[in-house]
Scaffold this motif. Structure first.
Motif, short mmCIF file in Angstrom:
data_model
loop_
_atom_site.label_atom_id
_atom_site.label_comp_id
_atom_site.label_asym_id
_atom_site.label_seq_id
_atom_site.Cartn_x
_atom_site.Cartn_y
_atom_site.Cartn_z
N GLY A 196 4.38 10.00 -7.56
CA GLY A 196 5.46 10.19 -8.50
C GLY A 196 6.84 10.00 -7.93
N TRP A 197 6.92 9.44 -6.75
CA TRP A 197 8.23 9.24 -6.11
C TRP A 197 8.93 7.96 -6.59
CZ3 TRP A 197 6.70 10.21 -0.27
CH2 TRP A 197 6.27 11.54 -0.15
N LEU A 198 8.17 7.11 -7.28
CA LEU A 198 8.70 5.80 -7.65
C LEU A 198 8.18 5.43 -9.03
CD1 LEU A 198 10.08 3.06 -6.94
CD2 LEU A 198 7.91 2.37 -5.92
N SER A 199 9.03 4.81 -9.81
CA SER A 199 8.61 4.29 -11.11
C SER A 199 9.32 2.97 -11.36
CB SER A 199 8.95 5.28 -12.22
OG SER A 199 10.35 5.41 -12.37
N VAL A 203 0.84 -1.20 0.00
CA VAL A 203 0.00 0.00 0.00
C VAL A 203 0.88 1.25 0.00
CG1 VAL A 203 -1.67 1.34 1.33
CG2 VAL A 203 -1.95 -1.14 1.11
N ALA A 204 1.93 1.24 0.81
CA ALA A 204 2.84 2.39 0.85
C ALA A 204 3.52 2.59 -0.50
CB ALA A 204 3.89 2.19 1.94
N THR A 205 3.91 1.50 -1.15
CA THR A 205 4.53 1.60 -2.48
C THR A 205 3.56 2.19 -3.49
OG1 THR A 205 5.88 -0.37 -1.98
CG2 THR A 205 5.67 0.28 -4.29
N LEU A 206 2.29 1.80 -3.41
CA LEU A 206 1.28 2.35 -4.30
C LEU A 206 1.13 3.87 -4.09
CD1 LEU A 206 -0.87 1.79 -6.42
CD2 LEU A 206 -2.50 1.30 -4.57
N VAL A 207 1.18 4.29 -2.84
CA VAL A 207 1.13 5.73 -2.54
C VAL A 207 2.34 6.45 -3.12
CG1 VAL A 207 1.15 7.44 -0.68
CG2 VAL A 207 -0.28 5.39 -0.48
N PHE A 208 3.53 5.86 -2.94
CA PHE A 208 4.74 6.44 -3.50
C PHE A 208 4.62 6.58 -5.01
CE2 PHE A 208 7.28 4.29 0.15
CZ PHE A 208 6.80 5.25 1.04
N ASP A 209 4.03 5.55 -5.64
CA ASP A 209 3.88 5.56 -7.09
C ASP A 209 2.92 6.65 -7.53
OD1 ASP A 209 4.41 4.73 -9.60
OD2 ASP A 209 3.56 2.74 -9.40
N LEU A 210 1.81 6.80 -6.81
CA LEU A 210 0.83 7.82 -7.16
C LEU A 210 1.39 9.23 -6.98
CD1 LEU A 210 -2.39 6.25 -5.57
CD2 LEU A 210 -1.81 6.38 -7.99
#
Length: 313
Positions: free
Chosen positions: A198-201, A189-196
């Motif tokens: 724009g912190w992670l791709s 869930v935290a990774t999904l937030v990071f992705d949304l």
């Protein structure tokens, strides 16, 4: 040296004292008649060499003191006494190699319980490992490995396998089986937030140069897990907890679980599968090695007990 306290009914004080008197590894034996209130009775105290503690606990338990009284044991960091030095010299074996089984069961039993604290530490460790992985920061990953509390349940399972204690095996297995999925779900869930945000791709994960060890499974994955499991159990049995820090850093359980969550969110299915395999290899290897150390320690204890019985005879 260890400090032994025994609360016992007045009718058994003589027997308790006789057991302690007969042990050359005992020093500073003190009897306090009638001072115990709940349960009522006498208090017997002594300083005991670690190498004879397990045998003494067994003899006291045979007297039933653990049922109608109480037995406590604690580590003494500093003892200045010629009598204590003589007791350690007289005790058979080496204190660093001695296993106090009741102490070991009590310690790992407490650390392997599925509790809110255990789940919180494991979840935070996985979150830190995920951040360390996606930012290519080995320092953060190492910090997450030290924070992870998973070795307690692993040690409990190893002890349960050797002593055939189903309660320890089931308790440790429950903590791992419930803890890792929950921590991985929160990390996802935290990774999904990071992705949304724009912190992670997914493309950014291609540039990670120092995190391949998390998901690349090879023969050394098992070797490291076995060595870490053996070292971890040795540190527990010898009461050298400082060595556990090195064990935590060696076992790639938390980083593998964390990266599996990140890889799933980013659609990197092969890396997710390898991370899960890495997690399994480390768990199985560490638990198996820890159990093997205990088997050898138990055989050594039995051998010393047989030698001592022959010498007494």
């Amino acid at each position: 040296m260890l400090h032994l306290r025994v609360v016992c009914p007045p009718g058994r004080t003589v027997e308790v004292r006789s057991v302690l008197d007969a042990e050359p590894g005992v020093a500073h034996l003190v009897v306090h008649p009638g001072v115990a209130v709940h349960p009522a009775g006498d208090l017997v105290e002594a300083d005991v060499a670690r190498e004879c503690a397990d045998d003494l606990l067994g003899r006291l338990a045979d007297l039933g003191v653990d049922h109608d009284g109480g037995i406590t044991l604690e580590q003494l960091d500093t003892v200045l006494s010629d009598r204590a030095d003589a007791a350690e010299e007289a005790a058979p074996g080496d204190g660093a190699d001695a296993v106090v089984w009741d102490e070991l069961i009590q310690r790992t039993g407490e650390e392997s319980r599925l509790s809110a604290t255990f789940l919180t530490f494991l979840t935070i460790a996985c979150l830190l490992a995920a951040v360390g992985a996606v930012t290519d920061s080995p320092v953060t990953v190492v910090g997450a490995m030290v924070l992870g509390p998973e070795f307690g349940p692993m040690a409990a399972m190893a002890i349960g396998l050797v002593l055939r204690r189903r309660d320890l095996v089931s308790r440790g297995a429950l903590a791992l089986a419930a803890g890792f999925p929950l921590a991985m779900a929160v990390t996802a869930v935290a990774t999904l937030v990071f992705d949304l945000l724009g912190w992670l791709s997914s493309a950014g994960l291609d540039d990670l140069e120092q995190m391949d060890f998390i998901y690349e499974v090879g023969p050394f994955s098992l070797v490291v897990a076995v060595l870490a499991g053996a070292a971890g159990m040795l540190s527990l049995t010898s009461a050298r907890s400082s060595a556990l820090v090195g064990v935590f850093i060696s076992v790639t359980t938390v980083p593998a679980a964390a990266y599996a969550s990140v890889a799933v969110i980013e659609g990197r299915w092969s890396e997710a599968a390898q991370s899960v395999l890495q997690l399994g290899v480390n768990l199985v290897g560490a638990i198996g090695a820890a159990a093997a150390v205990l088997v050898l320690a138990r055989r050594g204890s039995r051998r010393r007990g047989a030698d001592r019985a022959l010498s007494d005879g």
